[in-house]
Each structure stands twice: as C-alpha cells, then as structure tokens.
Enzyme design. Sequence first.
Site, short mmCIF file in Angstrom:
data_model
loop_
_atom_site.label_atom_id
_atom_site.label_comp_id
_atom_site.label_asym_id
_atom_site.label_seq_id
_atom_site.Cartn_x
_atom_site.Cartn_y
_atom_site.Cartn_z
N GLY A 65 -24.39 -104.44 133.46
CA GLY A 65 -24.98 -104.99 134.68
C GLY A 65 -26.39 -105.44 134.37
N PHE A 69 -35.30 -105.39 135.10
CA PHE A 69 -36.06 -105.80 133.92
C PHE A 69 -35.20 -106.31 132.77
CE2 PHE A 69 -34.59 -102.07 132.34
CZ PHE A 69 -35.38 -101.30 131.52
N VAL A 72 -28.32 -104.61 130.96
CA VAL A 72 -27.91 -103.34 130.39
C VAL A 72 -26.54 -103.51 129.73
CG1 VAL A 72 -27.45 -100.89 130.84
CG2 VAL A 72 -29.17 -102.10 132.20
N ASP A 179 -39.61 -95.15 140.34
CA ASP A 179 -38.45 -95.92 140.81
C ASP A 179 -37.27 -95.00 141.09
OD1 ASP A 179 -37.17 -98.25 141.59
OD2 ASP A 179 -36.59 -98.84 139.56
N LYS A 181 -34.41 -93.73 143.03
CA LYS A 181 -33.53 -94.34 144.04
C LYS A 181 -32.11 -93.97 143.68
CE LYS A 181 -33.26 -98.67 141.41
NZ LYS A 181 -33.34 -100.14 141.42
N ASP A 196 -34.22 -94.18 134.18
CA ASP A 196 -35.25 -95.20 134.43
C ASP A 196 -36.61 -94.68 134.87
OD1 ASP A 196 -33.52 -97.13 133.66
OD2 ASP A 196 -33.03 -97.84 135.66
P1 ADP Z 1 -30.57 -100.80 138.79
O1 ADP Z 1 -31.08 -99.42 138.48
O2 ADP Z 1 -31.44 -101.48 139.80
O3 ADP Z 1 -29.12 -100.78 139.20
P2 ADP Z 1 -30.56 -101.25 135.95
O4 ADP Z 1 -31.07 -102.38 135.12
O5 ADP Z 1 -31.23 -99.93 135.75
O6 ADP Z 1 -30.66 -101.69 137.47
O7 ADP Z 1 -29.03 -101.06 135.70
C1 ADP Z 1 -28.13 -102.14 135.63
C2 ADP Z 1 -26.71 -101.58 135.60
O8 ADP Z 1 -26.49 -100.78 134.43
C3 ADP Z 1 -26.38 -100.67 136.78
O9 ADP Z 1 -25.06 -100.91 137.17
C4 ADP Z 1 -26.53 -99.28 136.20
O10 ADP Z 1 -25.72 -98.36 136.89
C5 ADP Z 1 -26.06 -99.48 134.77
N1 ADP Z 1 -26.71 -98.50 133.87
C6 ADP Z 1 -28.03 -98.37 133.66
N2 ADP Z 1 -28.30 -97.37 132.79
C7 ADP Z 1 -27.09 -96.85 132.44
C8 ADP Z 1 -26.68 -95.76 131.58
N3 ADP Z 1 -27.55 -95.02 130.89
N4 ADP Z 1 -25.36 -95.49 131.48
C9 ADP Z 1 -24.45 -96.23 132.17
N5 ADP Z 1 -24.78 -97.26 132.98
C10 ADP Z 1 -26.08 -97.58 133.12
MG MG Z 2 -31.64 -98.38 136.88
#
Ligand code: ADP
Ligand code: MG
Length: 346
Positions: A65, A69, A72, A179, A181, A196
């Site tokens: 996703g 920033f 991922v 952050d 949430k 995060d």
């Molecule tokens: P946000 O926190 O606003 O959703 P992120 O950039 O942190 O945006 O995350 C993008 C996507 O990647 C989200 O769907 C999140 O759940 C997933 N994600 C982030 N970090 C991890 C992780 N360590 N393991 C699995 N999925 C992750």
């Molecule tokens: Mg995140």
Amino acid sequence: STDSDRTPVRVDSQDSQVSDTETVTDGGLGAGGSVAGNRWPRQSSLSMREWDIPFDELKIGELIGSGRFGAVYRGQWHGDVAVKVLDVNYLKDEKTLEQFKNEVSTFRKTRHENLILFMGACMKPPQLAIVTSLSKGMTLYTHIHLRKDKFNMTKTKNVAQQISQGMGYLHAKGIVHKDLKSKNIFVENGKVVITDFGLFSITKLCFGNRKSDSLGIPPGWLCYLAPEIMWSLQAHNPHDVELPFSKASDVYAFGTVWYELLCGEWPFKGQPPEAVIWQVGKGMKQPLANLQASSDVKDILMLCWSFRPGERPDFIRLLTILEKLPKKRLERSPSHPVHLSRSAES
Ligand code: ADP
Ligand code: MG
C-alpha cells in the site's frame, strides 16, 4: 523555501559511489566514518553502520500500500520484511534528510513486544527505505472501520492496555510517536503492534504527494490532533511548520483510538476539516451522549482529550486507570447495537 538551488553537499567518505547528481548526502557511513562537518554529533559512524542495509540486499516484492511518505512493499531480507521506500523527491532538503536520519537512529533502540521490530534502513540515495518486520495481522483501522468488527470490553481494554504499554515504553525512551492512529496499530492473534513511531517529520513533507483536501490535510488525520496542534495548523501552512507534537499530544491521539474502539467510528465523523479544526482548537469535544458506557470509560476519553496538555494523563497513569476498569458489567449485551451497553449487572 527549498534548498534546491544550493550546491549539492558531498560527504567525505571512502565510498566513491555517490553520484554527482545527488543533492542528498550519502549517510557518510563509509568505513572510515570521516563525516564532513561533524554532521552526526549524536552518532558514531559504527552505530550508524549497524542498521545500514544495502539496498541491493533487499528483495522487494509486491506493493502492500502507500501511505503518506511513500510506498510500502513486502520484502525479503533474512525473511519476510516490510520495506517503506521514501519518495526521495521530498528529501532533497539536506536538513530534512539529517532530521530523518536522526529520527531513524532512535528506532534502533526500541525493543518492546508492542512495537514493530525495526530492522534497519537504507540510507543510500536515491534509495531511502526503512525495513521493519512484516506484520501479518490487520490494523485496528481495518478491524474497526472496514470490517466493522465489534470488540467487547475485555478485548477493548486488553488492546488499550497493550497500546499504553508500547506507548509508555516509547515515551520512556524519549520518543514521541507523532502519528498514533488506528492505521498504525496492528493486531495479530490478540497481540498489539504499534508502527510508524517518530516518522512524522518526514511524512509532513510528503503531503503534496497525496490526495488531500484544500488545506493540504490528508483524510482521516485531523481527529487525532490535539488543540495545540490545531492552532499551529490554523496559523501556518502544515508544509512549512514544525507541528508541536509532544507526549501529551500522543495521549490525545490515544483518546481518539479509545473512542474508535468504543464507538466503531471516528469522532467528528463527516465534518469538514475547517469545522473540526475550529471546534477542537476552542476546546470542544465530540459529544458522548450517544455512547452508552460507564462513566469510568468516558472519563478516559475526557482525560485524554483534555484541552491543556498538562492535564492529560501519561501512559503509566492510563495503565493504572485501565487496569481498574471493572470487567464484568462492561461486557456487551448481545441485544444492544452499541457494544458498550449498560448491562443488567450495573
Ligand atoms: P498508513 O499508516 O497511513 O496506512 P503507511 O505508509 O504506513 O500508511 O502504510 C501503507 C500500507 O502498508 C498500509 O496498508 C499498512 O497497513 C501497510 N503496512 C505498513 N507497515 C506494515 C508492516 N510493518 N507490515 C505489514 N503491513 C504494513
Ligand atoms: Mg502507517
């Protein structure tokens, strides 16, 4: 104001692969560790190397996703990992890169059951990435807002306690999450993992990258912001200002997560950002009239959402309060749509 017209700064390191075109500095983490201008006063070059993962060692897999920033990805580095690749366009500014590196260096010190495992970072421009363990669970956001899962009070209390434990640890280490949430809280087999933390100074520069409203505010973010942060937003452009995040503003955000757990939705739901900023800035809170919960449960909301930062409890205090919540009478009555109904025992 950007630094794009500045002379690119080169770091004097033994690693000669830094391209001339980069305006971002290499970490200066070369074997010699001779870092120009003493750029890393809080770091020794040795400790920087420990978490410096060469980008070519990472196998990048499918996109999971994208967030504020950057993207991922699922990845491989000695097993399954999550790789957050930063959009380097937003890191042209040398000061920001430095700030980011300093922040990342603090993650290395985090070891707690309820915090995502920080494995390392790639600091070689143009590839800047953070590598953490991959969470196999779902976020609290997915549970609450997408799947509409209802948590009974035992589960709600348990999740809140684990969040408080992780946050209490971060604060004890001097790290402000900035952050907190439901999207940054994973639940995996009942275990809570927070992600995060401390990345916000980088995310704020990437707002331009994302779909956001007229104020440049990403959706689903405002309801976590404490009044003092709202004032900053009102007074400045969020791109330019250092928002006044603090331990107390993390506690405010926890209050919102507590509300989500109780109500299955966000406070100020459906209201335009201007209205939310104005109300919260004046000390107004989401009314709780429709929330059927005991006063102890509502008190937690009121405490965390206190107008004055100094009046918000810290996470140690929150743990004590949560521990004292009576279990039995808060159990969900199956007949009632609101999962925190007053049940017969009360
Ligand atoms: P946000 O926190 O606003 O959703 P992120 O950039 O942190 O945006 O995350 C993008 C996507 O990647 C989200 O769907 C999140 O759940 C997933 N994600 C982030 N970090 C991890 C992780 N360590 N393991 C699995 N999925 C992750
Ligand atoms: Mg995140």
